[in-house]
Design a protein around this motif. Structure first.
Motif, PDB file in Angstrom:
ATOM      1  N   GLU A 203     -62.169 -31.882  26.882  1.00  0.00           N
ATOM      2  CA  GLU A 203     -61.019 -32.487  26.219  1.00  0.00           C
ATOM      3  C   GLU A 203     -60.760 -31.754  24.915  1.00  0.00           C
ATOM      4  O   GLU A 203     -61.677 -31.524  24.124  1.00  0.00           O
ATOM      5  N   ARG A 209     -55.914 -33.891  25.338  1.00  0.00           N
ATOM      6  CA  ARG A 209     -55.570 -33.386  26.676  1.00  0.00           C
ATOM      7  C   ARG A 209     -56.839 -32.892  27.374  1.00  0.00           C
ATOM      8  O   ARG A 209     -57.730 -32.340  26.738  1.00  0.00           O
ATOM      9  N   TYR A 211     -58.770 -30.459  30.104  1.00  0.00           N
ATOM     10  CA  TYR A 211     -58.681 -29.132  30.723  1.00  0.00           C
ATOM     11  C   TYR A 211     -59.974 -28.846  31.474  1.00  0.00           C
ATOM     12  O   TYR A 211     -60.962 -29.586  31.359  1.00  0.00           O
ATOM     13  N   MET A 213     -62.855 -25.772  31.834  1.00  0.00           N
ATOM     14  CA  MET A 213     -63.335 -24.634  31.051  1.00  0.00           C
ATOM     15  C   MET A 213     -64.320 -23.839  31.901  1.00  0.00           C
ATOM     16  O   MET A 213     -65.355 -24.350  32.328  1.00  0.00           O
ATOM     17  N   SER A 241     -49.639 -18.631  34.944  1.00  0.00           N
ATOM     18  CA  SER A 241     -49.182 -19.780  34.158  1.00  0.00           C
ATOM     19  C   SER A 241     -47.710 -20.089  34.380  1.00  0.00           C
ATOM     20  O   SER A 241     -47.235 -21.159  34.003  1.00  0.00           O
ATOM     21  N   HIS A 250     -54.761 -21.830  29.559  1.00  0.00           N
ATOM     22  CA  HIS A 250     -54.453 -22.428  28.265  1.00  0.00           C
ATOM     23  C   HIS A 250     -54.844 -21.480  27.133  1.00  0.00           C
ATOM     24  O   HIS A 250     -54.050 -21.160  26.259  1.00  0.00           O
ATOM     25  N   VAL A 262     -60.134 -21.438  29.217  1.00  0.00           N
ATOM     26  CA  VAL A 262     -59.668 -22.826  29.247  1.00  0.00           C
ATOM     27  C   VAL A 262     -58.436 -22.856  30.144  1.00  0.00           C
ATOM     28  O   VAL A 262     -57.419 -22.221  29.848  1.00  0.00           O
ATOM     29  N   ILE A 263     -58.528 -23.559  31.263  1.00  0.00           N
ATOM     30  CA  ILE A 263     -57.483 -23.529  32.277  1.00  0.00           C
ATOM     31  C   ILE A 263     -57.040 -24.942  32.635  1.00  0.00           C
ATOM     32  O   ILE A 263     -57.615 -25.935  32.169  1.00  0.00           O
ATOM     33  N   GLU A 264     -56.003 -25.031  33.447  1.00  0.00           N
ATOM     34  CA  GLU A 264     -55.510 -26.331  33.895  1.00  0.00           C
ATOM     35  C   GLU A 264     -56.602 -27.089  34.641  1.00  0.00           C
ATOM     36  O   GLU A 264     -57.361 -26.503  35.416  1.00  0.00           O
ATOM     37  N   PHE A 265     -56.669 -28.373  34.421  1.00  0.00           N
ATOM     38  CA  PHE A 265     -57.586 -29.221  35.170  1.00  0.00           C
ATOM     39  C   PHE A 265     -56.819 -29.841  36.333  1.00  0.00           C
ATOM     40  O   PHE A 265     -55.870 -30.601  36.131  1.00  0.00           O
ATOM     41  N   LEU A 520     -47.956 -23.453  26.268  1.00  0.00           N
ATOM     42  CA  LEU A 520     -48.786 -24.642  26.092  1.00  0.00           C
ATOM     43  C   LEU A 520     -48.979 -24.956  24.619  1.00  0.00           C
ATOM     44  O   LEU A 520     -49.077 -26.113  24.221  1.00  0.00           O
ATOM     45  N   GLU A 524     -48.161 -28.525  22.743  1.00  0.00           N
ATOM     46  CA  GLU A 524     -49.142 -29.281  21.975  1.00  0.00           C
ATOM     47  C   GLU A 524     -48.662 -29.549  20.557  1.00  0.00           C
ATOM     48  O   GLU A 524     -48.987 -30.562  19.955  1.00  0.00           O
TER      49      GLU A 524
END
Length: 527
Positions: A203, A209, A211, A213, A241, A250, A262-265, A520, A524
């Motif tokens: 998080e 948010r 994510y 990792m 992306s 991310h 760090v990528i989309e979850f 992104l 944010e």
């Protein structure tokens, strides 16, 4: 009165034909216990009774390619310092692996010059080395195993590089060079693990948010080619992306010992997880997933990327049920129309025949893999499964699997529709020139195939088509679709220290790794 043909067809349907000895078993030779997913597991994501998950979740691998010329054994290398070609005397420069280096006498040459070298290798007689592990921790095969010389000759003179400044942890803390560090994230749970990487659910503390990792130890990717692959994965993540069916990036950052993506979850789990419960999918479900995967592959191909690792494990489902491809460690980028490559790589069950034949290949290998994956969704088993192979050691090897892929005829289950059988035959054509998606019409041949006639492609790409299945999720952090063998692991990363391992890492290899996705970031800022 019933006709002769009616009675004949009725009898044939109730009395299947026996298998031909030595041939691939037809669909009629498989009972329920011999399918890819033999029965329902005790809990979602758990192995089925008697199931060895390693058979299916095999990691992709690369086989090192060697070039033998006049006694030399050349291997592609990248040079971070001034190096000069022994043939033309010009400097070896460029991006990626710019030249070749003989692994015996250390001769350096341009790729374009290696076939012109007249000087014989000074040490032809070598002993084989132990098989080396690749970036995914898999052993390389004899096709491209490395060798070492009995005596290490002096390398050609190169301009010595300036000694690197020692890297300190405080030098890698947030500052002008990047926006994120490990302290910006709360580590929540382990959701995956490979031979050289661990994947965590995290998080971002500032925005709350969630994510994923991906954590990679630098000590495992210090080889020249491994470093190139990490950089390629980062570039493809950046490209991905911009597409709804690809996992995007991310940010990236590093510590003295590790690299962090760090990528989309994606919360819905992978197709392998869901196939373990479903065993096989209805045709309309398989059509939907195959169409979305086709759009994702087409997007990558248009941007010069061969994916090369399509499999059930790498197809994720988001919370709505749409697919997202992930894991770009096997990608080849910079491929222009008409270009080919020759790296022997992939997950064994999905490797295309042209790769096994040692031929140059292009985007065709991705469409072959889509054919294998579609077959698995529709039939509940691999097109290359051999009945009772687990009981025969000679038939339970990768070499035998490769022989089956190259030589055996693929049998299409009679239970499938004519359109489904047609699309499978199109994708699984052993001749890449005639394969669906590889002809003059290219991607349009897939779009216009009768199997996909009901697909509204523009609406599908805009995610305006309702998915046929929606994963059950109780919240943003619900991990019910992830294997408990991972989620039950303790969440911790061993702290960096001044050990000799970190001291031996050339930190200059990872310069410029930091990255923040500007899209992104702007989202944010609005939080």
């Amino acid at each position: 009165m019933r006709s002769f043909w009616t009675e004949f067809l009725t009898a044939a349907a109730s009395h299947p034909f026996p298998a031909i000895p030595g041939d691939i078993p037809t669909p009629y030779d498989f009972d329920r216990s011999e399918e890819l997913f033999p029965n329902v597991p005790a809990a979602p994501g758990m192995p089925c009774a008697g199931e060895d998950r390693s058979i299916y979740r095999r990691g992709a691998r690369r086989w090192r390619k060697l070039y033998r010329v006049n006694g030399h054994i050349f291997q592609a290398k990248r040079f971070n310092r001034r190096a000069f070609c022994a043939f033309c005397q010009d400097r070896i420069w460029g991006l990626g692996r710019q030249g070749f280096k003989c692994i015996q006498c250390k001769l350096l040459v341009h790729k374009k010059c290696h076939k012109l070298v007249q000087k014989p290798c000074s040490n032809e007689h070598v002993d084989p080395v132990e098989v080396k592990e690749d970036a995914n921790g898999e052993s390389t095969l004899g096709r491209a195993s490395s060798v070492r010389s009995r005596a290490e000759p002096e390398p050609l003179p190169e301009t010595p590089p300036a000694p690197p400044a020692p890297v300190r942890a405080e030098d890698l803390e947030p500052g002008s060079q990047r926006h994120y560090s490990l302290e910006d994230f709360e580590l929540i749970r382990v959701i995956g693990r490979g031979s050289y990487a661990k994947v965590l659910m995290v998080e971002l503390k500032r925005t709350k948010r969630v994510y994923a990792m991906k954590v990679i130890k630098k000590a495992l990717v210090t080889d020249d080619e491994d470093i190139d692959w990490v950089q390629t994965e980062k570039h493809v993540f950046e490209t991905a992306s911009n597409h709804p069916f690809l996992v995007g990036l991310h940010s990236c950052f590093q510590t003295p010992s590790r690299l962090f993506f760090v990528i989309e979850f994606v919360r819905g789990g992978d197709l392998m997880f869901h196939m373990q419960r479903q065993r096989r999918l209805p045709e309309e479900h398989a059509r939907f997933y195959a169409a979305e995967i086709s759009l994702a592959l087409h997007f990558l191909h248009e941007r010069g990327v061969i994916y090369r690792d399509l499999k059930l494990d790498n197809v994720l489902l988001d919370h709505e049920g749409h697919i997202k491809l992930t894991d770009y460690g096997m990608c080849k980028e910079g491929v222009r129309p008409g270009d080919t490559t020759s790296t022997f790589c992939g997950t064994p069950n999905y490797i295309a025949p042209e790769i096994l034949r040692g031929e140059e290949y292009g985007f065709s290998v991705d469409w072959w893999a889509l054919g294998v994956l579609t077959y698995e969704m529709l039939a509940g088993r691999s097109p290359f499964d051999i009945a009772q192979a687990a009981d025969n050691p000679d038939q339970n090897t990768e070499d035998y699997l490769f022989q089956v892929i190259l030589e055996k005829t693929i049998r299409i289950p009679r239970s499938l529709s004519v359109k489904a059988a047609s699309v499978l035959k199109g994708f699984l054509n052993k001749n890449p020139v005639e394969r669906l998606g590889c002809g003059e019409g290219a991607f349009l041949d897939i779009v216009n195939h009768p199997f996909f006639k009901s697909i509204e492609w523009e609406m599908l790409e805009q995610k305006q088509v309702v998915p046929p299945f929606k994963p059950r999720l109780e919240g943003e952090r619900d991990l019910a679709n992830f294997p408990p063998e991972f989620t039950d692991e303790p969440v911790h990363l061993t702290p960096d220290d001044d050990s000799t391992v970190i001291a031996d890492i050339d930190q200059s290899e990872f310069e410029g790794f930091e990255y923040v996705n500007p899209l992104l970031m702007s989202l944010e800022d609005c939080v």
